[in-house]
Scaffold this active site. Structure first.
Site, PDB file in Angstrom:
ATOM      1  N   GLY A   1      30.412  40.932  43.717  1.00 19.73           N
ATOM      2  CA  GLY A   1      31.458  41.883  43.245  1.00 19.73           C
ATOM      3  C   GLY A   1      30.828  43.310  43.181  1.00 19.73           C
ATOM      4  O   GLY A   1      30.418  43.874  43.929  1.00 19.73           O
TER       5      GLY A   1
ATOM      6  N   GLY B   1      41.076  47.933  36.232  1.00 21.60           N
ATOM      7  CA  GLY B   1      41.886  46.577  36.112  1.00 21.60           C
ATOM      8  C   GLY B   1      41.610  45.640  36.984  1.00 21.60           C
ATOM      9  O   GLY B   1      40.289  45.553  37.463  1.00 21.60           O
TER      10      GLY B   1
ATOM     11  N   THR C   1      24.391  40.202  42.281  1.00 16.50           N
ATOM     12  CA  THR C   1      24.549  39.353  43.289  1.00 16.50           C
ATOM     13  C   THR C   1      25.885  39.240  44.009  1.00 16.50           C
ATOM     14  O   THR C   1      26.017  38.622  45.044  1.00 16.50           O
ATOM     15  CB  THR C   1      24.095  37.920  42.744  1.00 16.50           C
ATOM     16  OG1 THR C   1      24.555  37.965  41.502  1.00 16.50           O
ATOM     17  CG2 THR C   1      22.526  37.896  42.765  1.00 16.50           C
TER      18      THR C   1
ATOM     19  N   ARG D   1      20.612  36.418  37.917  1.00 12.51           N
ATOM     20  CA  ARG D   1      20.144  35.088  37.661  1.00 12.51           C
ATOM     21  C   ARG D   1      19.884  34.475  39.029  1.00 12.51           C
ATOM     22  O   ARG D   1      19.093  33.727  39.071  1.00 12.51           O
ATOM     23  CB  ARG D   1      21.044  34.196  36.715  1.00 12.51           C
ATOM     24  CG  ARG D   1      21.091  35.099  35.321  1.00 12.51           C
ATOM     25  CD  ARG D   1      22.022  34.425  34.480  1.00 12.51           C
ATOM     26  NE  ARG D   1      23.531  34.333  35.143  1.00 12.51           N
ATOM     27  CZ  ARG D   1      24.557  34.159  34.839  1.00 12.51           C
ATOM     28  NH1 ARG D   1      24.660  33.377  33.675  1.00 12.51           N
ATOM     29  NH2 ARG D   1      25.676  34.262  35.580  1.00 12.51           N
TER      30      ARG D   1
ATOM     31  N   TYR E   1      37.165  38.484  24.994  1.00  9.05           N
ATOM     32  CA  TYR E   1      36.866  39.317  26.309  1.00  9.05           C
ATOM     33  C   TYR E   1      37.214  40.821  25.796  1.00  9.05           C
ATOM     34  O   TYR E   1      36.305  41.697  26.165  1.00  9.05           O
ATOM     35  CB  TYR E   1      37.433  38.850  27.400  1.00  9.05           C
ATOM     36  CG  TYR E   1      36.888  39.512  28.862  1.00  9.05           C
ATOM     37  CD1 TYR E   1      35.702  39.631  29.334  1.00  9.05           C
ATOM     38  CD2 TYR E   1      37.874  40.361  29.284  1.00  9.05           C
ATOM     39  CE1 TYR E   1      35.345  40.491  30.344  1.00  9.05           C
ATOM     40  CE2 TYR E   1      37.625  41.324  30.383  1.00  9.05           C
ATOM     41  CZ  TYR E   1      36.225  41.404  31.028  1.00  9.05           C
ATOM     42  OH  TYR E   1      35.864  41.994  31.882  1.00  9.05           O
TER      43      TYR E   1
ATOM     44  N   ASN F   1      26.435  46.714  34.677  1.00  5.08           N
ATOM     45  CA  ASN F   1      27.708  46.019  35.154  1.00  5.08           C
ATOM     46  C   ASN F   1      27.716  44.546  34.899  1.00  5.08           C
ATOM     47  O   ASN F   1      28.635  43.893  34.846  1.00  5.08           O
ATOM     48  CB  ASN F   1      27.543  46.090  36.518  1.00  5.08           C
ATOM     49  CG  ASN F   1      28.413  45.216  37.517  1.00  5.08           C
ATOM     50  OD1 ASN F   1      29.503  45.262  37.542  1.00  5.08           O
ATOM     51  ND2 ASN F   1      27.849  44.078  38.039  1.00  5.08           N
TER      52      ASN F   1
ATOM     53  N   THR G   1      37.039  39.697  42.893  1.00  8.60           N
ATOM     54  CA  THR G   1      35.683  39.370  42.960  1.00  8.60           C
ATOM     55  C   THR G   1      35.281  37.783  42.597  1.00  8.60           C
ATOM     56  O   THR G   1      36.414  37.015  42.590  1.00  8.60           O
ATOM     57  CB  THR G   1      34.665  40.186  41.853  1.00  8.60           C
ATOM     58  OG1 THR G   1      35.136  39.866  40.663  1.00  8.60           O
ATOM     59  CG2 THR G   1      34.811  41.624  42.007  1.00  8.60           C
TER      60      THR G   1
HETATM   61  P1  NDP Z   1      31.595  39.041  39.411  1.00  8.02           P
HETATM   62  O1  NDP Z   1      31.228  37.525  38.807  1.00  8.02           O
HETATM   63  O2  NDP Z   1      31.756  38.943  40.964  1.00  8.02           O
HETATM   64  O3  NDP Z   1      29.861  39.482  39.390  1.00  8.02           O
HETATM   65  C1  NDP Z   1      29.339  39.437  38.090  1.00  8.02           C
HETATM   66  C2  NDP Z   1      27.740  39.842  38.376  1.00  8.02           C
HETATM   67  O4  NDP Z   1      27.214  39.525  36.833  1.00  8.02           O
HETATM   68  C3  NDP Z   1      27.187  38.692  38.892  1.00  8.02           C
HETATM   69  O5  NDP Z   1      26.197  39.411  40.035  1.00  8.02           O
HETATM   70  C4  NDP Z   1      26.329  37.806  37.992  1.00  8.02           C
HETATM   71  O6  NDP Z   1      25.146  37.442  38.625  1.00  8.02           O
HETATM   72  C5  NDP Z   1      26.075  38.679  36.996  1.00  8.02           C
HETATM   73  N1  NDP Z   1      25.691  38.249  35.663  1.00  8.02           N
HETATM   74  C6  NDP Z   1      26.480  37.597  34.809  1.00  8.02           C
HETATM   75  N2  NDP Z   1      25.976  37.100  34.070  1.00  8.02           N
HETATM   76  C7  NDP Z   1      24.776  37.529  33.957  1.00  8.02           C
HETATM   77  C8  NDP Z   1      23.789  37.207  32.972  1.00  8.02           C
HETATM   78  N3  NDP Z   1      23.683  36.655  31.911  1.00  8.02           N
HETATM   79  N4  NDP Z   1      22.320  38.085  33.389  1.00  8.02           N
HETATM   80  C9  NDP Z   1      22.455  38.580  34.431  1.00  8.02           C
HETATM   81  N5  NDP Z   1      23.323  38.802  35.304  1.00  8.02           N
HETATM   82  C10 NDP Z   1      24.527  38.368  34.950  1.00  8.02           C
HETATM   83  O7  NDP Z   1      32.367  40.076  38.704  1.00  8.02           O
HETATM   84  P2  NDP Z   1      32.738  41.354  38.765  1.00  8.02           P
HETATM   85  O8  NDP Z   1      31.915  41.894  39.729  1.00  8.02           O
HETATM   86  O9  NDP Z   1      34.077  41.471  38.809  1.00  8.02           O
HETATM   87  O10 NDP Z   1      32.361  41.730  37.153  1.00  8.02           O
HETATM   88  C11 NDP Z   1      31.193  42.932  37.068  1.00  8.02           C
HETATM   89  C12 NDP Z   1      31.419  43.614  35.953  1.00  8.02           C
HETATM   90  O11 NDP Z   1      32.923  44.203  36.049  1.00  8.02           O
HETATM   91  C13 NDP Z   1      31.739  42.761  34.778  1.00  8.02           C
HETATM   92  O12 NDP Z   1      31.109  43.491  33.440  1.00  8.02           O
HETATM   93  C14 NDP Z   1      33.358  42.484  34.406  1.00  8.02           C
HETATM   94  O13 NDP Z   1      33.634  42.220  32.975  1.00  8.02           O
HETATM   95  C15 NDP Z   1      33.817  43.930  34.862  1.00  8.02           C
HETATM   96  N6  NDP Z   1      35.218  44.059  35.093  1.00  8.02           N
HETATM   97  C16 NDP Z   1      35.792  43.287  36.038  1.00  8.02           C
HETATM   98  C17 NDP Z   1      37.153  43.250  36.743  1.00  8.02           C
HETATM   99  C18 NDP Z   1      37.550  42.244  37.611  1.00  8.02           C
HETATM  100  O14 NDP Z   1      38.880  42.103  37.693  1.00  8.02           O
HETATM  101  N7  NDP Z   1      36.895  41.626  38.522  1.00  8.02           N
HETATM  102  C19 NDP Z   1      37.953  44.250  35.827  1.00  8.02           C
HETATM  103  C20 NDP Z   1      37.363  45.132  35.010  1.00  8.02           C
HETATM  104  C21 NDP Z   1      35.966  44.911  34.588  1.00  8.02           C
HETATM  105  P3  NDP Z   1      24.258  35.983  38.533  1.00  8.02           P
HETATM  106  O15 NDP Z   1      25.383  34.832  38.221  1.00  8.02           O
HETATM  107  O16 NDP Z   1      23.666  35.883  39.791  1.00  8.02           O
HETATM  108  O17 NDP Z   1      23.459  36.130  37.531  1.00  8.02           O
HETATM  109  C1  8X3 Z   2      38.862  42.330  33.908  1.00  7.67           C
HETATM  110  C2  8X3 Z   2      40.159  42.619  34.286  1.00  7.67           C
HETATM  111  O1  8X3 Z   2      42.496  42.257  33.385  1.00  7.67           O
HETATM  112  O2  8X3 Z   2      41.195  40.202  33.500  1.00  7.67           O
HETATM  113  O3  8X3 Z   2      38.204  43.036  33.040  1.00  7.67           O
HETATM  114  O4  8X3 Z   2      40.936  41.792  31.635  1.00  7.67           O
HETATM  115  S1  8X3 Z   2      41.216  41.701  33.096  1.00  7.67           S
END
Ligand code: NDP
Ligand code: 8X3
Length: 251
Positions: A12, A183, A10, A33, A152, A86, A187
């Protein structure tokens, strides 16, 4: 036509992957969700790219429900070529003695157990087909630790270990496994980490050009689009202005 299943679709990185894979002609199974947002994204992708999209409104932490919704898909949808694990989040940024048990449970249950649940279901389908590609979204936080990142970082170190383990276990079945470790990506991540505090979330990206979700989607597409004999094991992708989890050149 090929099919990709994306958890956390949904916003990022997951939403960006949904766009990019739809643009490449993939049918999609999208898990998240927030039902209204999922429906809006799915409608947009179907209209724009003439692909089919199945919406799975589910919490990846609930194995019984996730399994029921996925296993009751029509058989043709169970030929999933690409699984993008993801869905994930960070909650809080506190020293270990001050951390919230509920935040810890949420991160462990989502980032580790949720990833395992989706993998258990879909890897069985892939094993039956003797092909497939699993992309695990890790993080720089799975390669190093930083102050107050404790739980985390532990969940993303677990993703790193699971990524390596999956590659070993699924090797005889011809299934590719790739870790994509970003990194800072701008989002909803920081808004979620700071529980809706937009001001604090925005500060994370002050004075630097962070990665954007599409930068990560493109890296994932690079891994997925390699020839059959090539597997990208692990990619670590940083903003140019970020050297480590904490060393950032802010102007
Ligand atoms: P966002 O918060 O933009 O997106 C997270 C997504 O995960 C949403 O679509 C949310 O949807 C979904 N989500 C969260 N919890 C649940 C759940 N329990 N069940 C189903 N869906 C879930 O964050 P990002 O796009 O940044 O994060 C995506 C991934 O990238 C994560 O694993 C994050 O740890 C990782 N990441 C992010 C970084 C960053 O700096 N942004 C860097 C490194 C890794 P909904 O709420 O609708 O369920
Ligand atoms: C998300 C990036 O630097 O906040 O995984 O851990 S950081």
């Amino acid at each position: 036509m090929k099919t990709a299943l994306i958890t956390g679709a949904t916003s990022g990185i997951g939403a960006a992957c949904a766009h990019l894979f739809a643009a490449q002609g993939y049918n999609l199974i999208l898990v998240a969700r927030r039902e209204a947002l999922l429906a809006e994204n799915a409608r947009h992708l179907e209209d724009k790219y003439a692909v089919e999209v199945k919406k799975i409104v589910a919490d990846v932490r609930d194995y019984e429900n996730l399994s029921y919704l996925l296993e009751t898909l029509p058989t043709s949808w169970k030929k999933v070529n690409v699984l993008i694990n993801n869905a994930g989040l960070s909650q809080g940024l506190d020293p270990i003695d001050k951390g919230s048990i509920s935040d810890w449970d949420t991160m462990i249950d989502t980032n580790v157990k949720g990833l395992l649940y989706a993998t258990k279901i879909v890897s069985n389908w892939m094993v039956a087909e003797k092909t497939g590609h699993i992309i695990n979204i890790g993080s720089i936080a799975g390669k190093e630790v930083y102050p107050n990142g404790n739980v985390y970082c532990a969940t993303k170190h677990a993703v790193d270990a699971l990524n390596k383990s999956m590659r070993i276990d699924l090797l005889p079945h011809g299934i590719k496994v790739t870790a994509i470790n970003p990194g800072m990506v701008e989002t909803e991540f920081s808004k979620v980490r700071f529980k809706g505090d937009e001001g604090r979330a925005k500060k994370v990206y002050d004075g630097l050009a962070p990665l954007m979700a599409n930068d990560i989607a493109e890296a994932i597409w690079f891994a997925v689009s390699r020839p059959a004999h090539v597997n990208i094991n692990d990619m670590l992708i940083m903003p140019t202005a970020q050297a480590t989890g904490t060393i950032i050149d802010r102007k």
